[in-house]
Design a protein around this motif. Structure first.
Motif, PDB file in Angstrom:
ATOM      1  N   PRO A  82      20.339 -84.370 -45.186  1.00  0.00           N
ATOM      2  CA  PRO A  82      19.515 -84.853 -46.252  1.00  0.00           C
ATOM      3  C   PRO A  82      20.390 -86.021 -47.204  1.00  0.00           C
ATOM      4  CG  PRO A  82      20.053 -82.317 -46.149  1.00  0.00           C
ATOM      5  CD  PRO A  82      20.890 -83.071 -45.003  1.00  0.00           C
ATOM      6  N   MET A  83      19.827 -86.657 -47.923  1.00  0.00           N
ATOM      7  CA  MET A  83      20.475 -87.692 -48.767  1.00  0.00           C
ATOM      8  C   MET A  83      20.088 -87.826 -49.960  1.00  0.00           C
ATOM      9  SD  MET A  83      18.878 -91.331 -47.424  1.00  0.00           S
ATOM     10  CE  MET A  83      19.516 -92.179 -48.821  1.00  0.00           C
ATOM     11  N   ASP A  84      20.818 -88.250 -51.138  1.00  0.00           N
ATOM     12  CA  ASP A  84      20.444 -88.433 -52.382  1.00  0.00           C
ATOM     13  C   ASP A  84      20.308 -89.886 -52.969  1.00  0.00           C
ATOM     14  OD1 ASP A  84      20.685 -85.570 -52.912  1.00  0.00           O
ATOM     15  OD2 ASP A  84      22.843 -85.837 -52.819  1.00  0.00           O
ATOM     16  N   PHE A  85      18.932 -90.129 -53.544  1.00  0.00           N
ATOM     17  CA  PHE A  85      19.026 -91.414 -53.970  1.00  0.00           C
ATOM     18  C   PHE A  85      17.996 -91.411 -55.247  1.00  0.00           C
ATOM     19  CE2 PHE A  85      14.828 -92.608 -52.131  1.00  0.00           C
ATOM     20  CZ  PHE A  85      14.718 -91.661 -51.249  1.00  0.00           C
ATOM     21  N   ASN A  86      18.055 -92.317 -55.966  1.00  0.00           N
ATOM     22  CA  ASN A  86      16.983 -92.267 -57.270  1.00  0.00           C
ATOM     23  C   ASN A  86      16.773 -90.939 -57.802  1.00  0.00           C
ATOM     24  OD1 ASN A  86      16.677 -95.021 -56.764  1.00  0.00           O
ATOM     25  ND2 ASN A  86      14.569 -94.788 -56.271  1.00  0.00           N
ATOM     26  N   ASN A  87      17.936 -90.295 -57.693  1.00  0.00           N
ATOM     27  CA  ASN A  87      18.126 -89.045 -58.595  1.00  0.00           C
ATOM     28  C   ASN A  87      17.095 -87.918 -57.487  1.00  0.00           C
ATOM     29  OD1 ASN A  87      20.031 -89.691 -60.561  1.00  0.00           O
ATOM     30  ND2 ASN A  87      18.127 -90.423 -61.785  1.00  0.00           N
ATOM     31  N   LEU A  88      16.831 -88.015 -56.213  1.00  0.00           N
ATOM     32  CA  LEU A  88      16.231 -87.136 -55.799  1.00  0.00           C
ATOM     33  C   LEU A  88      16.909 -86.591 -54.528  1.00  0.00           C
ATOM     34  CD1 LEU A  88      12.642 -88.741 -56.000  1.00  0.00           C
ATOM     35  CD2 LEU A  88      13.306 -86.699 -57.158  1.00  0.00           C
ATOM     36  N   HIS A  89      16.771 -85.591 -54.034  1.00  0.00           N
ATOM     37  CA  HIS A  89      17.431 -85.009 -53.033  1.00  0.00           C
ATOM     38  C   HIS A  89      16.421 -85.012 -51.759  1.00  0.00           C
ATOM     39  CE1 HIS A  89      20.327 -82.756 -50.699  1.00  0.00           C
ATOM     40  NE2 HIS A  89      19.529 -81.701 -50.406  1.00  0.00           N
ATOM     41  N   HIS A  91      14.681 -85.896 -47.790  1.00  0.00           N
ATOM     42  CA  HIS A  91      14.709 -85.397 -46.459  1.00  0.00           C
ATOM     43  C   HIS A  91      14.059 -86.063 -45.633  1.00  0.00           C
ATOM     44  CE1 HIS A  91      15.639 -82.047 -49.471  1.00  0.00           C
ATOM     45  NE2 HIS A  91      16.568 -81.688 -48.507  1.00  0.00           N
ATOM     46  N   ASP A 118      16.562 -76.266 -46.713  1.00  0.00           N
ATOM     47  CA  ASP A 118      17.362 -77.118 -47.913  1.00  0.00           C
ATOM     48  C   ASP A 118      16.403 -77.122 -48.942  1.00  0.00           C
ATOM     49  OD1 ASP A 118      19.590 -78.342 -48.828  1.00  0.00           O
ATOM     50  OD2 ASP A 118      18.782 -80.204 -48.438  1.00  0.00           O
ATOM     51  N   LEU A 121      12.057 -80.805 -53.307  1.00  0.00           N
ATOM     52  CA  LEU A 121      12.061 -81.539 -54.286  1.00  0.00           C
ATOM     53  C   LEU A 121      11.344 -80.769 -55.724  1.00  0.00           C
ATOM     54  CD1 LEU A 121      10.461 -84.916 -53.211  1.00  0.00           C
ATOM     55  CD2 LEU A 121      12.829 -84.710 -53.585  1.00  0.00           C
ATOM     56  N   ALA A 152      11.170 -88.048 -50.247  1.00  0.00           N
ATOM     57  CA  ALA A 152      11.333 -88.528 -51.749  1.00  0.00           C
ATOM     58  C   ALA A 152      10.620 -89.792 -51.977  1.00  0.00           C
ATOM     59  CB  ALA A 152      13.017 -88.667 -51.855  1.00  0.00           C
TER      60      ALA A 152
END
Length: 440
Positions: A82-89, A91, A118, A121, A152
């Motif tokens: 997983p990765m986080d960007f633009n305040n979204l988690h 996949h 995991d 959203l 995301a």
């Protein structure tokens, strides 16, 4: 009894022979297969092949497992997290692989060999691919074109936002973890072939001699020729090479002259019959650019829209999956996909066919990258659209204009609204006073 014992001994001896033979056969098959397994550092690059890392690189494990075979094919396993960007988690949802060099040929889905659970959203729990595996028709690939789907990005774009990317392999830092480099047939010859392949790949990613790259800031200088609301026209040209890097966005920089001919035919054709072969060979001598007209429109809300005409559209697939897609250079150096609206369509099989596309641009001196699927070539082609701001003139050409509703700036609208409320209250109060006086 002796006969039974003798019979049992014979059976065990036979089974032992069969078992031993099967072991020998297994070893011989494995040896004949000649497979070797490497751990290879990998990165996920932007699809424009500029060497810039993709935003999704943080979701990719740093090494891949590559099993190569003597028949010239390989099997590749990659892992995503997983990765986080633009305040979204975010996949990874799927990984598709192009069958031949970058962004060519057919797409096939990589097989999911393991998953993980995991938070999705929506705050619940979902299962996502962790390790994925696919076969490839070459050993020691330098770059592989892939298409990734991320939940995301789908949510941000409001639908399927699958994007092309490039898996880049760093073979100079690879580690052999299984098999042996010894007893390799024609070892020296194969090494020489690999060196030649590497040399060819380097040539593909190298700007042509004499190429002068432009700087990012060149595209964000204040021109201010379109300050007033209205329509303008200016000259545009096409380029198969990225003006910022000198290499192509879809591979094949070494043979860029072929693609350059097609790009010139797409933006500024000189043939009226819509013939693809003619369009690909009708460059000016010496490689000079041909220019065509495009339109700019400054709207009342201050936004700036460009309309460009793309020719040879009778050879281009138009669909949600294949585009054409338009990406516009941003001040951070990224090409961002923008909404492109078809404003005029003229498709004729045996004459020049074109479609006008309108899209928002950040400034007058914009740089856009177009991707379109050329059916006779059976692959997508990417090219760049440049403008000449010295040619900006007021007035529209034979392109549709964006029709606007009456627009009132918020500060004026707010003031008028307050005045209306105050005036209304005053009139009501005055009418009430008159009414009272009348009753008296």
């Amino acid at each position: 009894m002796k006969r039974i014992f003798k019979f049992v001994v014979i059976i065990f001896a036979t089974l032992a022979f069969i078992f031993s033979s099967s072991k020998i056969n297994t070893i011989e098959i494995a040896k004949a297969d000649g497979k070797k397994v490497y751990n290879v550092p990998i990165e996920l690059w932007h699809s424009e092949n500029s060497g810039r890392l993709s935003m999704g690189n943080n979701a990719l494990a740093t090494t891949a497992s590559v099993t190569e075979y003597e028949n010239g094919t390989s099997n590749i396993t990659v892992q995503f997290v997983p990765m986080d960007f633009n305040n979204l988690h975010g996949h990874l949802l799927s990984l598709d692989v192009y069958s031949t060099p970058i962004f060519s040929g057919s797409l096939s889905a990589a097989s999911v060999t393991s998953t993980y659970n995991d938070t999705n959203l929506n705050g619940g729990t979902s299962t996502y691919p962790s390790t994925l595996n696919f076969n490839y028709s070459a050993i020691k690939p330098d770059k592989i074109g892939v298409r990734v789907a991320v939940d995301a990005m789908n949510q941000i774009m409001g639908g399927d936002a699958s994007q092309d990317a490039i898996l880049k392999f760093n073979w100079s830092a690879a580690t052999l973890v299984s098999g042996s480099e010894d007893n390799k047939k024609n070892d020296n010859k194969k090494e020489e072939e690999e060196e030649n392949k590497t040399s060819d790949n380097n040539d593909k990613d190298k700007a042509p001699d004499g190429f002068v790259a432009k700087k990012l800031e060149d595209y964000f200088k204040d021109i201010n020729k379109t300050k007033k609301v209205g329509t303008y026209n200016l000259d545009i040209t096409g380029s198969y090479l990225n003006p910022l890097t000198g290499i192509t966005a879809d591979g094949g920089t070494k043979n860029a002259s072929i693609g350059e001919g097609m790009v010139q035919g797409v933006i500024a054709p000189i043939n009226s019959g819509g013939n693809l072969d003619e369009a690909m060979s009708n460059q000016k001598a010496g490689g000079e650019k041909r220019w065509a007209k495009a339109q700019l429109q400054r709207t009342k809300d201050g936004k700036l829209y460009a309309t460009v005409r793309i020719h040879l559209m009778n050879w281009i697939e138009r669909s949600k999956e294949q585009g054409p897609f338009i990406k516009v250079l941003q001040s951070n150096g990224e090409f961002k996909q923008v909404a492109a609206t078809e404003t005029k369509v003229n498709i004729e099989q045996y004459k020049d066919s074109y479609v006008d596309y309108r899209f928002e641009v950040p400034n007058e001196n914009f740089l856009a990258m177009a991707q379109m699927y050329v059916k006779p070539m059976n692959r997508p082609v990417r090219f760049f659209i440049e403008v000449n701001t010295d040619t900006i003139k007021e007035g529209n050409i034979d392109m549709d204009v964006l029709k606007e509703k009456n627009y009132t700036p918020y500060y004026i609208g707010g003031t008028i609204g307050v005045l209306i409320l105050v005036g209304g209250a005053y009139i009501l109060k005055r009418n009430k006073k008159i009414s009272n006086n009348t009753e008296e």
